[in-house]
Design a protein around this motif. Structure first.
Motif, PDB file in Angstrom:
ATOM      1  N   PRO A   1      -5.807 -22.838 112.040  1.00  0.00           N
ATOM      2  CA  PRO A   1      -6.442 -21.871 111.133  1.00  0.00           C
ATOM      3  C   PRO A   1      -6.170 -20.448 111.608  1.00  0.00           C
ATOM      4  O   PRO A   1      -6.265 -20.161 112.800  1.00  0.00           O
ATOM      5  CB  PRO A   1      -7.935 -22.191 111.233  1.00  0.00           C
TER       6      PRO A   1
ATOM      7  N   THR B   1      -9.554 -16.608 107.107  1.00  0.00           N
ATOM      8  CA  THR B   1     -10.354 -17.126 106.011  1.00  0.00           C
ATOM      9  C   THR B   1     -11.131 -15.957 105.421  1.00  0.00           C
ATOM     10  O   THR B   1     -11.532 -15.050 106.150  1.00  0.00           O
ATOM     11  CB  THR B   1     -11.283 -18.272 106.474  1.00  0.00           C
TER      12      THR B   1
ATOM     13  N   GLU C   1     -16.824 -25.388 104.327  1.00  0.00           N
ATOM     14  CA  GLU C   1     -15.742 -24.950 105.208  1.00  0.00           C
ATOM     15  C   GLU C   1     -15.804 -25.652 106.560  1.00  0.00           C
ATOM     16  O   GLU C   1     -14.764 -26.017 107.123  1.00  0.00           O
ATOM     17  CB  GLU C   1     -15.763 -23.438 105.404  1.00  0.00           C
ATOM     18  N   SER C   2     -17.007 -25.866 107.075  1.00  0.00           N
ATOM     19  CA  SER C   2     -17.122 -26.531 108.378  1.00  0.00           C
ATOM     20  C   SER C   2     -16.543 -27.951 108.323  1.00  0.00           C
ATOM     21  O   SER C   2     -15.851 -28.381 109.249  1.00  0.00           O
ATOM     22  CB  SER C   2     -18.575 -26.550 108.848  1.00  0.00           C
TER      23      SER C   2
ATOM     24  N   ARG D   1     -12.719 -27.667 108.109  1.00  0.00           N
ATOM     25  CA  ARG D   1     -12.153 -27.333 109.423  1.00  0.00           C
ATOM     26  C   ARG D   1     -12.090 -28.560 110.331  1.00  0.00           C
ATOM     27  O   ARG D   1     -11.097 -28.766 111.028  1.00  0.00           O
ATOM     28  CB  ARG D   1     -12.973 -26.233 110.094  1.00  0.00           C
TER      29      ARG D   1
END
Length: 182
Positions: A161, A164, A143-144, A147
């Motif tokens: 965003p 989540t 996810e990092s 992003r």
């Protein structure tokens, strides 16, 4: 998310058996539901035929088989891609999101396969034993990293965003992620 649709337009990208399309139509959404698999679309059409109450609130579903990224599908308020991008690597998924973002006014909601040590190990071992009868491989994404890619992509500069959430049931795990137009 679905409850907020009202008379909105929604692309259900990778609709599978139509569960989300039916839920959105029940809440009044006009849905284009598309899947690459004609047999899954046939199942979805048969399911809707058994639940005609889907259209009681003025919703509509237009089922199609084909490419979920095709521009000819039109413009939408929302795009929902549940487990449709899990087969794309992060860079390709961002390109798909960028394409949808040019034709979407409100939100993009999608899932991806969250990267974990166990999933990466299973993915690596699975590639050592290729078989033609397997479903397409999922592509684990951190996810990092996703992003960072979303934040630095010029085509998604107007999208931020929003939410989540990890979704897990038994062996199934995915990460739901929402982008909203700023």
């Amino acid at each position: 998310f679905v409850a907020a649709f009202g008379p909105r337009t929604v692309l259900d990208a990778g609709c599978g058996t139509g569960a989300f399309a039916m839920a959105a139509a029940r809440r009044g959404a006009n849905v284009v539901a598309i899947d690459l698999s004609p047999s899954l679309v046939d199942v979805a059409v048969r399911r809707v035929a058994q639940h005609l109450d889907v259209f009681d609130n003025g919703g509509h579903i237009d089922f199609k088989s084909g490419d979920m990224t095709a521009q000819a599908l039109g413009e939408f308020d929302h795009v929902v891609a549940m487990d449709s991008l899990i087969h794309y690597d992060a860079a390709d998924a961002v390109r798909v999101l960028q394409g949808w973002s040019r034709r979407t006014t409100r939100s993009l909601l999608f899932t991806f396969a969250p990267s974990s040590p166990l999933l990466r190990a299973m993915h690596t071992v699975g590639r050592l034993f290729p078989r033609g009868d397997r479903a397409p491989a999922i592509e684990p994404v951190a996810e990092s990293a996703l992003r960072r890619m979303l934040a630095t992509d010029d085509g998604l500069a107007l999208w931020k965003p929003e939410r989540t959430e990890r979704i897990a049931s038994g062996f199934y795990t995915s990460q739901a992620f929402e982008l909203k137009r700023a």
